[in-house]
Write an enzyme that holds these catalytic residues in place. Structure first.
Site, PDB file in Angstrom:
ATOM      1  N   LYS A  78     -44.617  51.809-118.837  1.00 11.71           N
ATOM      2  CA  LYS A  78     -44.560  50.362-119.054  1.00 11.71           C
ATOM      3  C   LYS A  78     -43.119  49.929-119.321  1.00 11.71           C
ATOM      4  CE  LYS A  78     -46.742  46.718-121.876  1.00 11.71           C
ATOM      5  NZ  LYS A  78     -47.731  46.425-122.932  1.00 11.71           N
ATOM      6  N   SER A 138     -51.291  42.849-121.975  1.00  9.94           N
ATOM      7  CA  SER A 138     -50.009  42.775-121.310  1.00  9.94           C
ATOM      8  C   SER A 138     -49.729  43.966-120.402  1.00  9.94           C
ATOM      9  CB  SER A 138     -48.890  42.669-122.350  1.00  9.94           C
ATOM     10  OG  SER A 138     -48.827  43.842-123.146  1.00  9.94           O
ATOM     11  N   SER A 198     -53.780  44.853-125.693  1.00  9.77           N
ATOM     12  CA  SER A 198     -53.025  44.940-124.434  1.00  9.77           C
ATOM     13  C   SER A 198     -53.141  46.259-123.692  1.00  9.77           C
ATOM     14  CB  SER A 198     -51.544  44.639-124.690  1.00  9.77           C
ATOM     15  OG  SER A 198     -51.355  43.276-124.944  1.00  9.77           O
TER      16      SER A 198
END
Length: 495
Positions: free
Chosen positions: A78, A158, A182
């Site tokens: 990420k 997210s 998330s």
């Protein structure tokens, strides 16, 4: 070659150790899949040179016969994790051009375990969002489609890029971060497993901060076993992080017996929200029946302060964000606005932050600054902190009464279309976190397991919440649920 990308981490580990496949072949297969999946916009910084270099090093380690579980396994990272010499922007324009000279603790541990970094993954800007629509890179796209509908769907947020990449077979696993859901919400939207460990289990050092008392890194994988293997490498004490717990990391994979006979699983009555789709309610009941059939006792429980969790979260998280994001001012790194004649440092701060932060980040920074201001600190922030304590106490009471884990839905719906909520009241978007934020407020471990599909063929997830530091027991319960649900569906390739 492309079949290699469909391996689980456990399968790849076993085949790599048996020298049945090479880390280089596996990595090349993933890189080829990534290059053919630009339509998903999951990978935003590709690192093929680093990937192949690490794959060759992994093959050398494997050849010596002493390789960790993740040796040679290709992963996506990420964009919130700082990676040395590789762009780490938190999907924000304000960090454009930022290439850290250091490595986050979690990614360093994964590299030490022999994992291969394929590149950086899309996400909501500074992890603020539930649909991956706030990214400076543009939207990430869910590899799943509704039946007879070509509309692009959100992969959740997210950690939307991480979820899309794992579900589409671009990598065998990915890192995510979870501040209010998330990891778990995008996992549910894409039919994969996503785990948020206990706060303090994984180091936050080198992860770009959103809300420091809520953020926690975790694995996103295709199976519960893979999550156990990956978490093993990610977890551990880090003296560089003052909130990192100095606790031994157990062998999570070894705890996956699937035997949950005698376990008490709580079903909280407060999670039956008004207007919840019948499909979600039905799946929840099926999940409870599956666990009961596996030998667990299902008990009705109460978490009375649940209704206050979402408002408390959306006071605490923006407050911490406004403090954490104050450092981005265009002085030392990242984006800096161009100044006009006679403009000075104050105008530089104002213009840089106005240009660098997207609308959702600006909204949350403004909310956070407001609730921390002198006249409203007690009315909002301190009150939210007190509510957080009550929510944590609710869980402590339930666990003290002998409940081993709690079963809830992960999300109030299946994945929705990109743009469908963009013009709606922001609160409608925030409601996506209604089942997940309590776990972050209480610092507990939680995991989302794919358990079924809705009438349009989209995946749905169930969430299990565990006791602090008992990720092994939680993973074992999740393993039993995974076996009973038998979810093996994968999205049909259209990209």
């Amino acid at each position: 070659m492309s079949d290699l990308t469909q391996l689980t981490i456990a399968e790849a580990r076993d085949r790599l150790r048996a020298r049945d496949i090479s880390a280089t072949d596996l990595t090349e297969a993933c890189l080829s899949a990534i290059d053919g999946a630009d339509r998903l916009n999951a990978f935003v910084h590709k690192t093929p040179e680093i990937a192949l270099e690490r794959a060759r090093a992994a093959d050398a380690r494997l050849g010596q016969g002493d390789a960790p579980a993740l040796c040679g396994v290709p992963l996506g990272i990420k964009d919130l994790f700082c990676t040395e010499g590789v762009a780490s922007q938190a999907a924000s324009r304000i960090l454009q051009g930022f290439r850290p000279e250091y490595e986050s603790t979690v990614t360093r541990q994964l590299a030490d375990a022999g994992a291969v970094m394929l590149g950086k993954l899309n996400m909501d800007e500074f992890a603020m969002g539930s649909s991956n629509e706030t990214s400076t890179y543009g939207n990430a796209v869910n590899p799943w489609k509704r039946q007879d509908d070509a509309a692009d769907l959100t992969p959740g947020g997210s950690s939307g890029g991480s979820a899309a990449a794992v579900a589409a077979g671009l990598c065998l696993g990915a890192t995510g971060t979870d501040t209010g859901g998330s990891i778990r919400q995008p996992a549910a939207f894409t039919g994969i497993v996503g785990m948020k460990p206990t706060y303090g289990r994984c180091s936050r050092w080198g992860i770009i901060a959103f809300a420091s008392s809520l953020d926690q890194a975790g694995p996103m994988t295709r199976t519960v076993r893979d999550a156990a293997i990956m978490l093993q490498a990610m977890a551990g004490h880090d003296p560089k992080d003052s909130t990192s717990a100095d606790l031994a990391v157990p062998d999570f994979e070894a705890m996956l017996t699937g035997d949950i006979r005698g376990k008490r699983i709580g079903v909280p009555r407060e999670y039956r929200m008004e207007g919840m789709p019948a499909e979600i309610e039905a799946l929840w009941q099926q999940g409870a029946a599956m666990l009961r059939d596996a030998g667990a006792e299902i008990v009705d429980i109460s978490l009375p302060h649940t209704e206050y969790a979402l408002p408390a979260y959306y006071v605490i998280a923006p407050a911490e964000a406004s403090s954490n994001l104050a450092r981005y001012d265009g002085v030392r790194y990242g984006h800096r606005a161009t100044l006009g004649p006679g403009e000075g440092i104050t105008e530089m701060y104002e213009k840089t932050r106005a240009e660098g932060f997207g609308p959702e980040v600006q909204r949350r920074v403004m909310i956070g600054t407001y609730v921390l201001s002198a006249g409203f600190y007690d009315a909002y922030y301190n009150r939210a902190r007190k509510v957080r304590t009550l929510i944590k106490r609710d869980f402590e009471t339930v666990f003290a009464d002998g409940v081993d884990a709690i079963l809830t839905p992960t999300t109030p719906s299946a994945a929705f279309g990109l743009g469908e909520m963009a013009e709606a009241d922001p609160v409608q978007m925030y409601l996506n976190d209604v089942f997940t934020v309590t776990v972050n407020l209480a610092g507990l471990p939680g995991i989302s397991v794919p358990a079924g599909r809705d009438r349009q063929g989209l995946p749905l997830g169930l969430q299990l919440i565990g006791k602090p530091w008992e990720e092994g027991d939680l993973l074992n319960t999740a393993c039993a649920l995974e076996r009973a649900a038998g979810f093996v569906s994968r999205p049909e390739k259209w990209w």
